[in-house]
Design a protein around this motif. Structure first.
Motif, PDB file in Angstrom:
ATOM      1  N   PRO A 119       1.032  -1.371  -0.135  1.00  0.00           N
ATOM      2  CA  PRO A 119       0.220   0.002   0.044  1.00  0.00           C
ATOM      3  C   PRO A 119       0.751   1.249  -0.225  1.00  0.00           C
ATOM      4  CG  PRO A 119      -0.848  -1.607   1.548  1.00  0.00           C
ATOM      5  CD  PRO A 119       0.436  -2.285   1.113  1.00  0.00           C
ATOM      6  N   GLU A 120       2.043   1.345   0.680  1.00  0.00           N
ATOM      7  CA  GLU A 120       2.772   2.348   0.613  1.00  0.00           C
ATOM      8  C   GLU A 120       3.405   2.631  -0.618  1.00  0.00           C
ATOM      9  OE1 GLU A 120       7.177   3.310   3.070  1.00  0.00           O
ATOM     10  OE2 GLU A 120       5.639   2.706   4.096  1.00  0.00           O
ATOM     11  N   ILE A 121       3.754   1.745  -1.429  1.00  0.00           N
ATOM     12  CA  ILE A 121       4.411   1.728  -2.431  1.00  0.00           C
ATOM     13  C   ILE A 121       3.457   2.314  -3.719  1.00  0.00           C
ATOM     14  CG2 ILE A 121       5.310   0.382  -4.504  1.00  0.00           C
ATOM     15  CD1 ILE A 121       6.830  -1.337  -2.281  1.00  0.00           C
ATOM     16  N   LEU A 122       2.023   1.831  -3.524  1.00  0.00           N
ATOM     17  CA  LEU A 122       1.190   2.153  -4.347  1.00  0.00           C
ATOM     18  C   LEU A 122       0.940   3.516  -4.143  1.00  0.00           C
ATOM     19  CD1 LEU A 122      -0.827  -0.902  -4.642  1.00  0.00           C
ATOM     20  CD2 LEU A 122       0.726  -0.139  -6.339  1.00  0.00           C
ATOM     21  N   GLN A 123       0.702   4.191  -2.941  1.00  0.00           N
ATOM     22  CA  GLN A 123       0.480   5.466  -2.594  1.00  0.00           C
ATOM     23  C   GLN A 123       1.791   6.328  -3.185  1.00  0.00           C
ATOM     24  OE1 GLN A 123      -2.036   7.209  -1.196  1.00  0.00           O
ATOM     25  NE2 GLN A 123      -0.858   9.016  -1.841  1.00  0.00           N
ATOM     26  N   ALA A 124       2.968   5.859  -2.891  1.00  0.00           N
ATOM     27  CA  ALA A 124       4.120   6.497  -3.503  1.00  0.00           C
ATOM     28  C   ALA A 124       3.972   6.837  -5.120  1.00  0.00           C
ATOM     29  CB  ALA A 124       5.475   6.240  -3.181  1.00  0.00           C
ATOM     30  N   LEU A 125       3.508   5.520  -5.747  1.00  0.00           N
ATOM     31  CA  LEU A 125       3.510   5.658  -7.323  1.00  0.00           C
ATOM     32  C   LEU A 125       2.301   6.447  -7.671  1.00  0.00           C
ATOM     33  CD1 LEU A 125       3.753   2.007  -8.042  1.00  0.00           C
ATOM     34  CD2 LEU A 125       5.525   3.824  -8.445  1.00  0.00           C
ATOM     35  N   ASP A 126       1.340   6.740  -6.904  1.00  0.00           N
ATOM     36  CA  ASP A 126       0.211   7.609  -7.158  1.00  0.00           C
ATOM     37  C   ASP A 126       0.385   8.904  -6.931  1.00  0.00           C
ATOM     38  OD1 ASP A 126      -2.810   8.283  -7.685  1.00  0.00           O
ATOM     39  OD2 ASP A 126      -2.663   8.793  -5.622  1.00  0.00           O
ATOM     40  N   THR A 127       1.277   9.048  -5.842  1.00  0.00           N
ATOM     41  CA  THR A 127       1.737  10.674  -5.921  1.00  0.00           C
ATOM     42  C   THR A 127       2.620  11.049  -7.045  1.00  0.00           C
ATOM     43  OG1 THR A 127       1.755  10.365  -3.438  1.00  0.00           O
ATOM     44  CG2 THR A 127       3.235  12.273  -4.271  1.00  0.00           C
ATOM     45  N   PHE A 128       3.764   9.902  -7.486  1.00  0.00           N
ATOM     46  CA  PHE A 128       4.415  10.140  -8.400  1.00  0.00           C
ATOM     47  C   PHE A 128       3.993  10.567  -9.688  1.00  0.00           C
ATOM     48  CE2 PHE A 128       6.773   9.083 -12.340  1.00  0.00           C
ATOM     49  CZ  PHE A 128       7.855   9.729 -12.190  1.00  0.00           C
ATOM     50  N   VAL A 129       2.680   9.917 -10.094  1.00  0.00           N
ATOM     51  CA  VAL A 129       2.025  10.146 -11.253  1.00  0.00           C
ATOM     52  C   VAL A 129       1.248  11.642 -11.153  1.00  0.00           C
ATOM     53  CG1 VAL A 129      -0.122   9.270 -12.448  1.00  0.00           C
ATOM     54  CG2 VAL A 129       1.652   7.623 -11.765  1.00  0.00           C
ATOM     55  N   SER A 130       0.880  11.795  -9.865  1.00  0.00           N
ATOM     56  CA  SER A 130       0.313  13.221  -9.860  1.00  0.00           C
ATOM     57  C   SER A 130       1.279  14.325 -10.054  1.00  0.00           C
ATOM     58  CB  SER A 130      -0.390  13.307  -8.460  1.00  0.00           C
ATOM     59  OG  SER A 130      -1.378  12.455  -8.437  1.00  0.00           O
ATOM     60  N   GLN A 131       2.491  13.923  -9.426  1.00  0.00           N
ATOM     61  CA  GLN A 131       3.694  15.093  -9.816  1.00  0.00           C
ATOM     62  C   GLN A 131       3.855  15.306 -11.292  1.00  0.00           C
ATOM     63  OE1 GLN A 131       7.113  13.917  -7.421  1.00  0.00           O
ATOM     64  NE2 GLN A 131       7.999  15.736  -7.796  1.00  0.00           N
ATOM     65  N   SER A 132       4.048  14.075 -11.915  1.00  0.00           N
ATOM     66  CA  SER A 132       4.519  14.088 -13.460  1.00  0.00           C
ATOM     67  C   SER A 132       3.207  14.930 -13.972  1.00  0.00           C
ATOM     68  CB  SER A 132       4.692  12.806 -13.699  1.00  0.00           C
ATOM     69  OG  SER A 132       3.698  12.036 -13.982  1.00  0.00           O
ATOM     70  N   GLN A 133       2.008  14.746 -13.856  1.00  0.00           N
ATOM     71  CA  GLN A 133       0.884  15.287 -14.376  1.00  0.00           C
ATOM     72  C   GLN A 133       0.881  16.916 -14.076  1.00  0.00           C
ATOM     73  OE1 GLN A 133      -1.416  14.104 -16.632  1.00  0.00           O
ATOM     74  NE2 GLN A 133      -1.681  16.245 -17.051  1.00  0.00           N
ATOM     75  N   ALA A 134       1.335  17.178 -12.996  1.00  0.00           N
ATOM     76  CA  ALA A 134       1.395  18.696 -12.666  1.00  0.00           C
ATOM     77  C   ALA A 134       2.563  19.402 -13.416  1.00  0.00           C
ATOM     78  CB  ALA A 134       1.615  18.688 -11.191  1.00  0.00           C
ATOM     79  N   LEU A 135       3.820  18.342 -13.516  1.00  0.00           N
ATOM     80  CA  LEU A 135       4.649  19.141 -14.515  1.00  0.00           C
ATOM     81  C   LEU A 135       4.230  19.208 -15.884  1.00  0.00           C
ATOM     82  CD1 LEU A 135       7.835  19.913 -14.853  1.00  0.00           C
ATOM     83  CD2 LEU A 135       8.237  17.499 -15.238  1.00  0.00           C
ATOM     84  N   LEU A 136       3.585  18.174 -16.471  1.00  0.00           N
ATOM     85  CA  LEU A 136       3.044  18.208 -17.825  1.00  0.00           C
ATOM     86  C   LEU A 136       1.956  19.345 -18.035  1.00  0.00           C
ATOM     87  CD1 LEU A 136       2.742  14.478 -18.636  1.00  0.00           C
ATOM     88  CD2 LEU A 136       4.319  16.097 -19.538  1.00  0.00           C
ATOM     89  N   THR A 137       1.401  19.744 -17.064  1.00  0.00           N
ATOM     90  CA  THR A 137       0.296  20.630 -17.098  1.00  0.00           C
ATOM     91  C   THR A 137       1.106  22.069 -17.109  1.00  0.00           C
ATOM     92  OG1 THR A 137      -1.406  19.352 -16.133  1.00  0.00           O
ATOM     93  CG2 THR A 137      -1.491  21.932 -15.844  1.00  0.00           C
ATOM     94  N   GLN A 138       2.132  22.390 -16.373  1.00  0.00           N
ATOM     95  CA  GLN A 138       3.002  23.413 -16.032  1.00  0.00           C
ATOM     96  C   GLN A 138       3.819  23.579 -17.357  1.00  0.00           C
ATOM     97  OE1 GLN A 138       5.990  23.145 -13.298  1.00  0.00           O
ATOM     98  NE2 GLN A 138       6.309  25.419 -13.224  1.00  0.00           N
ATOM     99  N   ALA A 139       4.053  22.794 -18.201  1.00  0.00           N
ATOM    100  CA  ALA A 139       4.847  22.624 -19.236  1.00  0.00           C
ATOM    101  C   ALA A 139       4.037  22.974 -20.334  1.00  0.00           C
ATOM    102  CB  ALA A 139       5.805  21.465 -19.491  1.00  0.00           C
ATOM    103  N   GLY A 140       2.739  22.730 -20.392  1.00  0.00           N
ATOM    104  CA  GLY A 140       1.833  22.452 -21.497  1.00  0.00           C
ATOM    105  C   GLY A 140       1.515  24.165 -22.112  1.00  0.00           C
TER     106      GLY A 140
END
Length: 119
Positions: free
Chosen positions: A98-119
């Motif tokens: 569960p901890e790993i999956l939460q970290a992966l979810d956070t990472f995906v959100s972080q990468s989406q925020a970067l893509l939104t910022q760059a877009g």
């Protein structure tokens, strides 16, 4: 999330390619994280997380040098957690999932925020 610095000639194109790949990579990570979550089979969980780990390794390896240090560090941390989980899998200790999956979810959100910022 991005580091402002003088760009070397051609680096802009490489950064744009990285961001284009990041969209597909974050989807890939999310799909394999979900498959690991939905599986009751330890071997399937490990196989799915191993695919995500390889994708995270690619991101971690290039993000920092392209000015995305925070994203690269997050990818490296997730990658390390997955490696530890896979190495502990034979012992049957899956408390970390569960901890790993939460970290992966956070990472995906972080990468989406970067893509939104760059877009």
């Amino acid at each position: 999330m991005t580091t402002k610095h003088a760009e070397l000639p051609g680096l802009h194109g490489i950064r744009m390619r990285f961001l284009a790949l990041l969209e597909d990579r974050q989807t890939n990570i999310a799909q394999h994280a979900l498959a690991a979550w939905e599986s009751d089979n330890a071997a399937d969980q490990c196989a799915n997380l191993e695919v995500a780990q390889h994708v995270l390794h690619q991101i971690a390896g290039s993000a920092g040098s392209l000015g995305f240090a925070e994203l690269g560090q997050a990818a490296g941390a997730c990658e390390g957690s997955i490696v530890d989980f896979i190495q502990s899998a034979p012992s049957g200790n899956h408390d970390q999932l569960p901890e790993i999956l939460q970290a992966l979810d956070t990472f995906v959100s972080q990468s989406q925020a970067l893509l939104t910022q760059a877009g």
